[in-house]
Design a protein around this motif. Structure first.
Motif: not given
Length: 115
Positions: A42-43, A61-65, A100-101
């Protein structure tokens, strides 16, 4: 890219993860279409697209959890003395497949046991 033979490559930079999927696509009628692209952390990342003889392109691009799928040890227990609490208590994170938490997770009960 106006032909049907130019190979376009994609790479990711950003949050220390790995980009997977079809990383090279061949243009068809001037368009290169990628398939199955995925990033495991994520990030915010930057996707960079390059082809020989063409100006490069990029996008952020934002990668979600993702959804919770596993547990991970954040802090290991230490300082074990028989009959006394550990001096360092274990801390366990609920994580997605990319480790990823999952900060929104607050309903999973985690049980400790001795093997």
């Amino acid at each position: 890219v106006s032909d049907s033979s130019t190979k376009v490559s994609v790479a990711a930079g950003g949050s220390g993860g790995v980009l997977s999927g079809t990383l090279v696509a061949t243009a068809a009628s001037g368009v290169a279409t990628f398939a199955g692209l995925a990033y495991n952390k994520a990030g915010t990342i930057t996707l960079s697209f390059t082809a020989s003889g063409a100006e490069a392109a990029s996008q952020q691009l934002t990668v979600s959890v993702g959804p919770a799928t596993k547990l991970g040890v954040q802090t290991e227990a230490a300082g074990a003395v028989a009959g006394s609490p550990f001096s360092t208590q274990p801390v366990i994170a609920v994580q997605d497949a990319g480790a990823n938490t999952v900060a929104s997770e607050s309903t999973t009960d985690v049980t400790a046991s001795v093997d």
